[in-house]
Scaffold this motif. Structure first.
Motif, PDB file in Angstrom:
ATOM      1  N   ILE A   1       0.697  -1.419  -0.004  1.00 22.66           N
ATOM      2  CA  ILE A   1      -0.213   0.186   0.185  1.00 22.66           C
ATOM      3  C   ILE A   1       0.524   1.313  -0.083  1.00 22.66           C
ATOM      4  N   THR A   2       2.213   1.553   0.879  1.00 18.72           N
ATOM      5  CA  THR A   2       2.646   2.753   1.136  1.00 18.72           C
ATOM      6  C   THR A   2       3.528   2.883  -0.028  1.00 18.72           C
ATOM      7  N   SER A   3       3.592   1.714  -0.747  1.00 18.73           N
ATOM      8  CA  SER A   3       4.190   1.854  -1.487  1.00 18.73           C
ATOM      9  C   SER A   3       3.831   2.627  -3.159  1.00 18.73           C
ATOM     10  N   LEU A   4       2.528   2.679  -3.290  1.00 17.96           N
ATOM     11  CA  LEU A   4       1.511   3.001  -4.143  1.00 17.96           C
ATOM     12  C   LEU A   4       1.187   4.276  -3.699  1.00 17.96           C
ATOM     13  N   VAL A   5       0.562   4.788  -2.326  1.00 17.38           N
ATOM     14  CA  VAL A   5       0.511   5.766  -1.529  1.00 17.38           C
ATOM     15  C   VAL A   5       1.277   6.845  -1.902  1.00 17.38           C
ATOM     16  N   GLU A   6       2.941   6.661  -1.947  1.00 16.56           N
ATOM     17  CA  GLU A   6       3.732   7.247  -2.577  1.00 16.56           C
ATOM     18  C   GLU A   6       3.731   7.517  -3.721  1.00 16.56           C
ATOM     19  N   ALA A   7       3.677   6.265  -4.086  1.00 16.40           N
ATOM     20  CA  ALA A   7       4.407   7.155  -6.100  1.00 16.40           C
ATOM     21  C   ALA A   7       3.155   8.034  -7.058  1.00 16.40           C
ATOM     22  N   TRP A   8       2.356   7.283  -6.312  1.00 18.18           N
ATOM     23  CA  TRP A   8       0.787   7.945  -6.876  1.00 18.18           C
ATOM     24  C   TRP A   8      -0.250   9.337  -6.491  1.00 18.18           C
ATOM     25  N   GLY A   9       0.879   9.372  -5.196  1.00 22.57           N
ATOM     26  CA  GLY A   9       0.169  10.955  -4.598  1.00 22.57           C
ATOM     27  C   GLY A   9      -1.197  10.789  -4.131  1.00 22.57           C
ATOM     28  N   TRP A  10      -1.220   9.214  -3.056  1.00 19.97           N
ATOM     29  CA  TRP A  10      -2.509   9.409  -2.638  1.00 19.97           C
ATOM     30  C   TRP A  10      -2.771  10.030  -1.702  1.00 19.97           C
ATOM     31  N   ARG A  11      -4.039  10.862  -1.816  1.00 24.84           N
ATOM     32  CA  ARG A  11      -4.529  11.673  -1.065  1.00 24.84           C
ATOM     33  C   ARG A  11      -5.740  11.853  -0.204  1.00 24.84           C
ATOM     34  N   GLU A  12      -6.051  12.606   0.717  1.00 27.36           N
ATOM     35  CA  GLU A  12      -7.774  11.849   1.640  1.00 27.36           C
ATOM     36  C   GLU A  12      -8.846  12.450   0.659  1.00 27.36           C
ATOM     37  N   ASP A  13      -8.354  13.513  -0.347  1.00 30.15           N
ATOM     38  CA  ASP A  13      -9.467  14.350  -1.389  1.00 30.15           C
ATOM     39  C   ASP A  13     -10.025  13.399  -2.383  1.00 30.15           C
ATOM     40  N   ASP A  14      -9.044  12.272  -2.178  1.00 28.50           N
ATOM     41  CA  ASP A  14      -9.310  11.256  -3.265  1.00 28.50           C
ATOM     42  C   ASP A  14     -10.709  10.308  -3.459  1.00 28.50           C
ATOM     43  N   HIS A  15     -11.229  10.218  -4.618  1.00 25.24           N
ATOM     44  CA  HIS A  15     -12.615   9.184  -4.476  1.00 25.24           C
ATOM     45  C   HIS A  15     -12.795   8.729  -5.894  1.00 25.24           C
ATOM     46  N   ILE A  16     -12.861   7.393  -5.434  1.00 26.28           N
ATOM     47  CA  ILE A  16     -12.448   6.291  -6.464  1.00 26.28           C
ATOM     48  C   ILE A  16     -13.553   5.495  -6.266  1.00 26.28           C
ATOM     49  N   PRO A  17     -14.173   4.201  -7.261  1.00 26.21           N
ATOM     50  CA  PRO A  17     -14.948   3.943  -7.817  1.00 26.21           C
ATOM     51  C   PRO A  17     -13.903   2.314  -7.649  1.00 26.21           C
ATOM     52  N   LEU A  18     -15.166   1.971  -7.001  1.00 26.88           N
ATOM     53  CA  LEU A  18     -14.800  -0.009  -6.627  1.00 26.88           C
ATOM     54  C   LEU A  18     -15.639  -1.138  -7.673  1.00 26.88           C
ATOM     55  N   PHE A  19     -14.915  -1.488  -8.689  1.00 26.36           N
ATOM     56  CA  PHE A  19     -16.127  -2.144  -8.959  1.00 26.36           C
ATOM     57  C   PHE A  19     -14.938  -4.156  -9.513  1.00 26.36           C
ATOM     58  N   LEU A  20     -13.915  -3.546  -8.782  1.00 23.99           N
ATOM     59  CA  LEU A  20     -13.312  -4.749  -9.559  1.00 23.99           C
ATOM     60  C   LEU A  20     -13.099  -6.340  -8.517  1.00 23.99           C
ATOM     61  N   PRO A  21     -13.355  -7.540  -8.425  1.00 19.33           N
ATOM     62  CA  PRO A  21     -13.426  -7.950  -7.894  1.00 19.33           C
ATOM     63  C   PRO A  21     -12.349  -7.975  -6.625  1.00 19.33           C
ATOM     64  N   LEU A  22     -12.907  -8.510  -5.592  1.00 19.64           N
ATOM     65  CA  LEU A  22     -12.222  -8.089  -4.561  1.00 19.64           C
ATOM     66  C   LEU A  22     -11.936  -9.920  -3.779  1.00 19.64           C
ATOM     67  N   HIS A  23     -10.972 -10.644  -4.383  1.00 25.89           N
ATOM     68  CA  HIS A  23     -10.153 -11.394  -4.101  1.00 25.89           C
ATOM     69  C   HIS A  23      -8.697 -11.521  -5.014  1.00 25.89           C
ATOM     70  N   HIS A  24      -9.140 -10.332  -5.715  1.00 27.14           N
ATOM     71  CA  HIS A  24      -7.361  -9.804  -6.469  1.00 27.14           C
ATOM     72  C   HIS A  24      -6.952  -8.867  -5.430  1.00 27.14           C
ATOM     73  N   VAL A  25      -6.187  -9.001  -5.618  1.00 26.85           N
ATOM     74  CA  VAL A  25      -4.150  -7.617  -4.632  1.00 26.85           C
ATOM     75  C   VAL A  25      -5.247  -6.317  -5.728  1.00 26.85           C
ATOM     76  N   HIS A  26      -5.731  -6.212  -7.147  1.00 31.70           N
ATOM     77  CA  HIS A  26      -5.915  -5.415  -7.426  1.00 31.70           C
ATOM     78  C   HIS A  26      -7.102  -4.827  -7.485  1.00 31.70           C
ATOM     79  N   GLY A  27      -7.978  -5.089  -7.120  1.00 29.14           N
ATOM     80  CA  GLY A  27      -9.408  -4.665  -5.695  1.00 29.14           C
ATOM     81  C   GLY A  27      -9.006  -4.037  -5.183  1.00 29.14           C
ATOM     82  N   ILE A  28      -8.362  -5.438  -3.525  1.00 23.85           N
ATOM     83  CA  ILE A  28      -8.154  -5.281  -2.903  1.00 23.85           C
ATOM     84  C   ILE A  28      -6.830  -4.397  -1.885  1.00 23.85           C
ATOM     85  N   VAL A  29      -5.406  -4.287  -2.832  1.00 26.78           N
ATOM     86  CA  VAL A  29      -4.762  -3.119  -2.325  1.00 26.78           C
ATOM     87  C   VAL A  29      -4.970  -2.493  -2.842  1.00 26.78           C
TER      88      VAL A  29
END
Ligand code: MCA
Ligand code: AMP
Length: 496
Positions: A172-200
């Motif tokens: 998580i922290t690697s991506l938060v740093e690289a992609w500049g995640w912020r508390e005002d981000d708003h994201i849709p989640l539609f990917l299956p939640l048994h894979h890293v892509h959706g979960i992490v």
């Protein structure tokens, strides 16, 4: 002793919205309360679940996040199940992981109840656990195992990939740093939640950042586009198949509608593609339509994300960029030499705190998957002008379809049980929408009939949707080498 920092951080986010689902917004405080309820119910008076495996069959939403965090807070290992799994696939995961309890959402309970009854596994409706009063919860050390995700490989049945809390935090922290995640981000989640892509990448990074996740129970194109048109999202993460489907939707929409959607996409601060190769043509078409340059990255269940194009700087179509923070990457030739420079292909090997701990109950496979502490991904790449480009996989038996990793051997083992099949060979065929589709060549039993719809209906009882054969060829025999072994690339050519 550091605990589960992802959950500890949520206390600071308080009343900020964490997850929208079921038409309601739920705050970080709601999520903490709900997950404590799950934890308390699972503990049932015990001090610590001590790595008991708890599976769950829950669509994206507050209940899913509460189940995941609840299992973790009680000291258990989370085993998220695929909502699209066929009964034998669910049975494989539940038995292989030695699952002791299953949390299901009420509407899905019936799908797993017979299995739980047969195996003597405790089954709970997640909705019933959320309001439970909870006393003390254990302190869970970050080195403890947190999750088992099942992934297909070069062995027939999917293997369990065990990650610790520290692994997940590093992912998580690697991506938060690289992609500049912020508390005002708003994201849709539609990917299956048994894979890293959706979960992490989506849920984990958002909740780490105090951001807001809008959950969809599945990939519902119209509803997602409607919300995109309302310009609510700052981030978007999807697999290439989804971008192909979005392009088709934009191209066939009425001009006004299309304009609204395009403006919604253009307004986002970042759009990411991954889980399978994004064809350069799709990348370029998306930019032409929306003005957005997709950021392509490369990852794997065992390592989280490894390589990424940059947030700022050149996002090169057809390439996956450079190692993410905290990730070490090297290329190794077939003869075992580490590639020293550019333009020489090699297998991607990865090292770092995000790399998984082990395959569940498979010490030998775990051992052979590492060389000198480096994890062997089985993917080939080359470094060109400072960026890695994925060339393909070492094994012909791994298929990527719609972003799902499939094992040809697993599908063959199932298809072979069909009464009309004497022998079969499964291959992946290139496909513009799905990346690859599953194709099966069959030598039929004498005197039997086999057609694609019949085979698909039969396979649908035993395999999830992504694994169902989309092409069938009945052949007198397969192309074989001198040893009599089926030559898969030649089988693939039979379909052309
Ligand atoms: C479904 N169909 C297919 C396939 N799947 N046809 C060919 N190949 C397939 N794989 C058919 C169905 O039979 C149906 O046909 C029609 O397509 C619609 O099916 P449906 O299931 O409704 O499709 P969908 O909802 O549009 O799903 C497509 C999807 C989904 C949204 C792309 O596959 C998906 O969510 N993929 C993402 C997987 C993912 O998250 N992977 C990450 C793992 P008919 O209409 O005739 O009935 S990789 C990972 O985690 C690593 C770490 C990483 O790098 O990210
Ligand atoms: P999984 O095991 O389901 O996590 O899938 C991981 C595999 O997906 C990797 O080993 C790659 O083969 C493939 N993959 C992920 N991202 C990319 C990408 N950007 N380009 C090509 N292949 C990818």
């Amino acid at each position: 002793m550091p605990g589960i920092r992802l959950i500890e951080r949520a206390r600071g986010a308080g009343d900020a919205p964490a997850v929208a689902s079921g038409g309601e917004r739920h705050s970080y405080a709601d999520l903490l309360r709900a997950s404590a309820g799950v934890a308390g119910t699972l503990l049932d008076g015990a001090e610590d679940l001590k790595e008991t495996r708890v599976a769950f069959l829950i669509p994206a939403g507050l209940e899913y996040a509460a189940a995941l965090w609840g299992v973790w807070r009680a000291g258990g290992i989370a085993v998220p199940l695929s909502l699209g799994a066929a009964a034998p696939e669910l049975e494989h995961v539940v038995t292989d992981a030695g699952v002791r309890a299953v949390l299901a959402s009420r509407p899905l309970r019936g799908r797993i109840e017979p299995l739980c009854r047969r195996l003597g596994v405790r089954l709970l409706c997640v909705e019933d656990t959320l309001g439970t009063e909870t006393s003390a919860l254990p302190r869970v050390a970050s080195e403890r195992p947190a999750m088992i995700l099942y992934t297909s490989g070069t062995t027939s049945k999917p293997k369990g990939v065990v990650t610790t809390h520290a692994n997940i935090e590093a992912q998580i922290t690697s991506l938060v740093e690289a992609w500049g995640w912020r508390e005002d981000d708003h994201i849709p989640l539609f990917l299956p939640l048994h894979h890293v892509h959706g979960i992490v990448n989506v849920l984990g990074c958002a909740l780490w950042s105090g951001a807001f996740v809008e959950a969809f129970e599945s990939f519902h194109l119209e509803r997602i586009l409607e919300r995109v048109g309302e310009k609510v999202y700052t981030l978007f993460m999807a697999v290439p198949t989804i971008y192909v489907k979005l392009i088709q939707a934009l191209e066939s929409a009425a001009p006004e509608e299309r304009q609204r959607w395009v403006e919604g996409f253009a307004a986002m601060r970042l759009m990411v593609s991954g889980s399978a190769a994004l064809p350069a043509s799709v990348h370029e078409r998306w930019t032409a339509l929306t003005g957005q340059k997709l950021l392509e990255r490369y990852g794997m269940t065992e390592i989280g994300m490894g390589l990424s194009n940059p947030l700022h700087g050149e996002r090169r179509p057809g390439a996956v960029g450079q190692p993410l923070p905290g990730v070490e990457v090297r290329l190794v030739t077939e003869s075992g030499d580490v590639v020293g420079g550019e333009d020489q292909p090699g297998e991607i090997q990865v090292r770092g705190p995000a790399v998984f701990r082990e395959y569940w109950n498979q010490p030998e496979v775990t051992k052979t998957s590492f060389v000198d502490g480096w994890f062997r991904t089985g993917d080939m790449a080359v470094l060109e002008r400072g960026y890695y480009r994925i060339l393909g996989r070492l094994s012909v038996d791994i298929i990527k379809s719609g972003g799902h990793k499939l094992s040809a051997l697993e599908i063959e083992d199932v298809v072979r049980q069909h009464p009309a099949v004497a022998e079969c060979a499964v291959v992946g065929l290139a496909d513009a929408t799905w990346g690859e589709i599953v194709a099966v060549a069959v030598v039929a039993e004498k005197g039997t009939d086999l057609d694609l719809p019949g085979l698909q209906a039969w396979a649908g009882e035993r395999l999830s949707r992504d694994k169902i054969p989309r092409r069938l060829l009945v052949v007198p025999d397969f192309p074989r080498n001198a040893m009599g072994k089926v030559v898969k690339p030649a089988v693939r050519e039979l379909f052309e």
